[in-house]
Design an enzyme around this catalytic site. Sequence first.
Site, PDB file in Angstrom:
ATOM      1  N   GLU A   1      -0.516   3.254  -1.631  1.00  0.00           N
ATOM      2  CA  GLU A   1       0.648   3.197  -2.514  1.00  0.00           C
ATOM      3  C   GLU A   1       1.932   3.759  -1.914  1.00  0.00           C
ATOM      4  OE1 GLU A   1      -2.041   5.297  -2.984  1.00  0.00           O
ATOM      5  OE2 GLU A   1      -1.410   7.236  -3.763  1.00  0.00           O
ATOM      6  N   ASN A   2       2.155   3.673  -0.591  1.00  0.00           N
ATOM      7  CA  ASN A   2       3.383   4.190   0.010  1.00  0.00           C
ATOM      8  C   ASN A   2       4.595   3.765  -0.803  1.00  0.00           C
ATOM      9  OD1 ASN A   2       1.709   4.760   2.417  1.00  0.00           O
ATOM     10  ND2 ASN A   2       1.730   2.526   2.588  1.00  0.00           N
TER      11      ASN A   2
ATOM     12  N   HIS B   1       0.665   3.661  -9.306  1.00  0.00           N
ATOM     13  CA  HIS B   1       0.862   4.926  -8.584  1.00  0.00           C
ATOM     14  C   HIS B   1       2.347   5.272  -8.456  1.00  0.00           C
ATOM     15  CE1 HIS B   1      -2.853   6.696  -7.285  1.00  0.00           C
ATOM     16  NE2 HIS B   1      -3.266   5.685  -6.558  1.00  0.00           N
TER      17      HIS B   1
ATOM     18  N   GLU C   1      -2.082   0.154  -7.299  1.00  0.00           N
ATOM     19  CA  GLU C   1      -1.078   0.699  -6.370  1.00  0.00           C
ATOM     20  C   GLU C   1       0.302   0.706  -7.017  1.00  0.00           C
ATOM     21  OE1 GLU C   1      -2.557   2.118  -4.068  1.00  0.00           O
ATOM     22  OE2 GLU C   1      -4.419   0.981  -4.132  1.00  0.00           O
TER      23      GLU C   1
HETATM   24  N1  B3K Z   1      -4.424   6.551  -2.292  1.00  0.00           N
HETATM   25  C1  B3K Z   1      -5.093   5.567  -1.499  1.00  0.00           C
HETATM   26  C2  B3K Z   1      -6.357   6.049  -0.870  1.00  0.00           C
HETATM   27  C3  B3K Z   1      -6.180   6.852   0.346  1.00  0.00           C
HETATM   28  C4  B3K Z   1      -7.515   7.127   0.998  1.00  0.00           C
HETATM   29  C5  B3K Z   1      -7.398   8.053   2.137  1.00  0.00           C
HETATM   30  N2  B3K Z   1      -8.664   8.187   2.847  1.00  0.00           N
HETATM   31  C6  B3K Z   1      -5.357   4.316  -2.266  1.00  0.00           C
HETATM   32  C7  B3K Z   1      -5.452   4.471  -3.727  1.00  0.00           C
HETATM   33  O1  B3K Z   1      -6.265   5.182  -4.272  1.00  0.00           O
HETATM   34  O2  B3K Z   1      -4.655   3.872  -4.400  1.00  0.00           O
HETATM   35 ZN    ZN Z   2      -5.223   5.304  -6.092  1.00  0.00          ZN
END
Ligand code: B3K
Ligand code: ZN
Length: 857
Positions: free
Chosen positions: A265-266, A302, A299
């Site tokens: 989710e950058n 997020h 995503e």
């Molecule tokens: N936040 C990321 C997952 C990152 C995993 C790092 N090993 C995707 C998600 O949960 O949306």
């Molecule tokens: Zn997530």
Amino acid sequence: MSQNVNQPASKRLADYQPPLFLIPELSLSFRLVPDATIVTATSRVRRNGDHQQPLVLDGEELDLLSAKVNGEPVAVTQLPGRLQLETHLNEFELTLVTRINPQGNSSLEGLYMSDGAYCTQCEAEGFRRITYFFDRPDVLAKYSVRIEAPQSFKYLLSNGNKVDSGKLADGWHFACWQDPFPKPCYLFALVAGDMDLLQDSFRTASGREVKLQVFVDKGNLHKAHHAMASLKKAMAWDERRFGLEYDLDIYMIVAVDFFNMGAMENKGLNIFNTKYVLADRESATDDDFHGIESVIGHEYFHNWTGDRVTCRDWFQLSLKEGLTVFRDQEFSSDVGSRPVNRIHAIKVIKNQQFAEDAGPMSHPIRPEEVIEMNNFYTVTVYNKGAEVIRMMHTLLGEAGFQAGMKLYFERHDGQAVTCDDFVQAMQDASGKDLTQFRRWYSQAGTPQVDVDDSYDAQTGIYRLTLRQHTPQRAGEAAKLPLHIPFSVELLDAQGQSLANQVLDFTESEQTFEFQGLPAAVIPSLLQDFSAPVRLSYDFTIEQLLVLMANASSEVARWDASVTLFSRAVWDNVSRLQRQQSMLLDNRVIDAFRGVILSAELDHALAAEILKMPSVATLMEQVTQVDLDALLCARDYVIDAIATACEDEALARYRVLHAVDDAGSRAFANALLVLLARGADGHEALLQQQFAQANNMTAALGALSAAVDGNSDCRDALLDAFEQRWQQTPLVMDKWFSLQANINVPEVLQRLQKLQQHPAFSMGNPNRVRSLLGTFAAANIAQFHRADGAGYRFMTDIIKQLNGSNPQVAARIITPLIQFGKLDAGRQQLLKQCLHQLLELPALSRDLYEKVSKALQV
Ligand code: B3K
Ligand code: ZN
């Protein structure tokens, strides 16, 4: 766990300290060269509080080329994993130049290359492989990023808005990006590559126009439309249901084939596994379409629950993940079938999370001690975390929950906070006391709820007595009673609903009374799985039949079918153990025949029931298992139903298989599996569905039925499928998975051969998961062969991956460490394998944490 100097150290939640310095602004400049990328990082550093500690930054696999403070060269100390700078300055500008090697980065963490394009993955602690920095989520900076690369890398992308771009000498070009929102470094992203671009736009509720872009590998543009449509759906839904609008002018999604998990989710620049972007009817199943919609939604959601409000430390991961999974589940349920989505969520908990809780990696949704953070992106943190949020939603109701969300954002927008902050907002906004409820965050393990009932004919009072306890392990604090929302429906013997209520179950033992009821009350307990607990109640077959046909919740009807089927299996396990021949009660057969024939059941729900409970579901119900007897009994019950209902299944199949909707396709495919298992085998039908299929769901349905039934046409169909799809990696993943599931001893030779297949690569996580991960997790009979050959095969694979991609190695090891329920012989064989791993000279932290816990060393 004992520790010596050679063992990786763990971090503890109890040791949390605020950062000693803050970095409110960071400017990054990249000169992209495959094996020698130069990264210049300029930070505005400010001492946080009154202390004289040195500045200590995280960094791994970096070549430091120069360090300057306020433009002047400065001496720094490089320590393993860290960079230290002694300074008395309270505010200064730090410029670090490092060199990194994206091409040689096979861990797919930090900056790496996927099919010739540059991309990043920073969560959890990958940013430290890009430059020295405070790689922790509570240091929030405003980023400006400059990317320089040869013009063959057409798109140069980063977070936020593009503010400049242009040509440079020697065929190079550059782009500059600024992200106005302060963010932790785990949300940083960079992409450089030549891709196809699908563009669209979305007008927000307040009238802002947002540019939407989906980047895919060249030639795949036609497969990006579903992802784009899903994104627009998700944006509209979040406005409608949560009142949350998107906040930047552009939202980008880039699909890459080399990716360790589903997506990331950058801020403003999501990076996705191609599996969760690319789809068309020919090459993707209905389940794939659904998965894409759900992950695109996840995503996107997020952006508020994760990016705008983030985690103070990684122990709080469920703050963003549990909540965002809850949000994506609600999205899928609002735009699709609520009962079917709920059943899928329940299966994840029962089949995977309960197993995790019963194994060596058991942890609370807010873990307290971690060696490798990547090991905690688990079904516990994510899916049990979502169940905990769902319970708050049940307790507070939609209005109370939304008031809590509103207060949470009012208080914490732009901050890095804790799970407690979230619960406090829910409590303050709703006025509901959540003190006891908070124990769900700190207690690991699956609570067991035992139910007894009684009926007093004189007074017409029905009493339900509930007892709860959570198993306690060595070294764990005493487990206290949890606040469990316990949903109950009471039915009469004819299936009429008499009462429907959510009980506040808070004591170790509690009795609830219901007045004015007729005799023979049938309870539908823990309806819709109102809490993630294991339930025990002695249902009679008659009661289950009434519930399966009449419970007002469709999820409860499915649940009754699972209990009915499970009882039939366990009865036969006992018979086998007593050397008796197996048998099946006709009432059970009739119940499933009723589902096959039902005119009123939703097709997708009928499919869910007819898929029959998995071995994992059955294993969840016991503490010790005779695996051979279980597999044999389960096959017997399915085969007996399949044989007895063959005519009805065939008739229904013939009507359904031509209907063009996902529910009917699922129903038809479930029937086909039964038909392939029946006395006839229906080879011609399998071949026909395969040959005539104009969509992947039908083609794969035929193939899966052939694999499940070990049909004669299996290999011919697999060959035809390979011919058709050998150039399409995501479809070849399905082909690899099918073969990994073949239940014959020669499957090991087949797997070895497939590792040499041109479409396979040990460097690509999707390929590894589909062939090798599937074998270990899904081919129960062959992976758990009594001679240990399955275990040894997987151990060799894990040894190879330990060096190249520890995250993937630590993912696919799961079935090897969850051995607690198996017989002594299998446990012994698995432990031998794990000891071999523990002795590897360069065992990764990821594997060390799991293996050492499994072996209790
Ligand atoms: N936040 C990321 C997952 C990152 C995993 C790092 N090993 C995707 C998600 O949960 O949306
Ligand atoms: Zn997530």
